[in-house]
Design an enzyme around this catalytic site. Structure first.
Site: not given
Length: 370
Positions: A89, A91, A264
């Site tokens: 990802d 951030g 996720d």
């Protein structure tokens, strides 16, 4: 990157995503390895439970151990000893989570390091540079996660900033000649027309896959379901569709029913460490006294290492004693459950019996783990 849509059933999709470090069968659940490790799991254990791809966290790996360390290993795969695909990802969500510690501008985000208080600056360009060093198979654009609640004006302003950052992310990704995949993230809060505007802009820019962000951030389940049902079918059918940060087994089944391919969430690993275990027949809390003398496995239908070898009584003992092995065995079970669930769903879609599977899934989960 290549994505093949292999079959569909009642709106659910069965596919194959081919990335630099291997093929991923979809729908897929991706365990979260924030600091380059899925907590309480070795890479071998992760592979044994059926994980095909895992997550790394751009923000945290940038802060610690730092790009020079990961770069010296040639990227995150070698650093963490994982030879299968990795998604990182950008951030954006972690910066969003800092709250008052960060200041957002057109250029990027200024914030104080949660480690040592140092003043730092993260931009779309820097995020792309970090993820290129990490050499993740799937790179996520840098965006602002729209908070909940947000007024329409707040959601629109946030989404349009993310739209401009998406363009900058794409430009920097191309400038770096990164050969991996770049996914766009649809934002827009709880407003369908803003979601449509975001998606349209992302399609104009062009990405290898599309994610839905800004859900499971505190909104009521009904709002999440409404935005998911509106947005997911509008995502390009020939590209992978990713629902970020979701969720419970029921959330995953609902997402797949809406045509989502990738998920996720920290839930199976975090809950495992807290003694909350998922089974085919509902959830159980291993700390409860009812399990103290129970010689049965967690789930008699489960083939994981934990259920094949240990009783509820032993797991209860480990949890009460605060033993590290308890967290490990619980995590093995929860991740195996999530991987088995998605594998069974893939088979059900391929056989065009998705609706039947969902009916049985809901019935079994409702019985309660006794």
């Amino acid at each position: 990157m290549q994505f093949e849509l292999l079959s569909t059933s009642a709106g659910a999709r069965r596919g194959r995503l081919t990335l630099a470090h291997g093929a991923v069968e979809t729908p897929v659940f991706m365990p979260v390895g924030t600091y380059g490790t899925v907590k309480a799991m070795t890479p071998a254990m992760l592979s044994d439970v059926g994980a095909q791809i895992c997550l790394g966290n751009t923000f945290h790996l940038w802060l610690r151990p730092g790009l020079d360390i990961v770069g010296a290993h040639g990227g995150l795969h070698r650093f963490m000893g994982w030879d299968k695909p990795i998604l990182t990802d950008s951030g954006g969500f972690q910066v969003f989570s800092l709250g008052a510690l960060r200041k957002i501008s057109e250029e990027g985000v200024k914030f104080a390091s949660p480690i040592d208080g140092a003043r730092l600056f993260l931009t779309p360009e820097i995020s792309m540079q970090i993820q290129t060093v990490l050499n993740s198979d799937v790179v996520m654009i840098f965006d602002e996660c729209t908070p909940y609640p947000a007024t329409r004006d707040e959601a629109a302003k946030s989404m349009r900033l993310s739209r401009r950052w998406a363009r900058r992310s794409r430009d920097e990704f191309d400038r770096l000649e990164n050969a991996n995949a770049l996914f766009g993230i649809v934002q827009g809060g709880m407003y369908e027309d803003l979601r449509d505007e975001s998606l349209g802009a992302l399609q104009d820019i062009g990405f290898h896959g599309f994610a839905i962000g800004g859900l499971s951030v505190g909104e009521p389940k009904d709002d999440m379901a409404r935005i998911l049902a509106h947005t997911a079918p509008r995502l390009p059918a020939d590209k992978p569709r990713y629902l970020m940060g979701v969720g419970t087994p029921e959330d995953i089944v609902d997402g797949i029913a809406n045509g989502i391919d990738m998920f996720d969430c920290v839930m199976p690993t975090r809950n495992a460490r807290n003694g909350w275990l998922f089974t085919r027949y509902g959830d159980l809390k291993i700390k409860n006294a009812v399990h103290k003398a129970d010689t049965r496995p967690l789930d008699p239908s489960c083939s994981c290492y934990t259920c094949r070898n240990f009783s509820r009584s032993y797991l209860h003992h480990l949890h009460r004693a605060g033993e590290i092995l308890g967290s490990m065995l619980n995590t093995v079970h929860n991740l195996h459950y999530y991987q088995t669930l998605t594998a069974e769903l893939r088979d059900a879609i391929a056989a065009d019996r998705f609706a039947d599977y969902v009916t049985r899934f809901r019935s079994e989960r409702a019985t309660g783990a006794h």
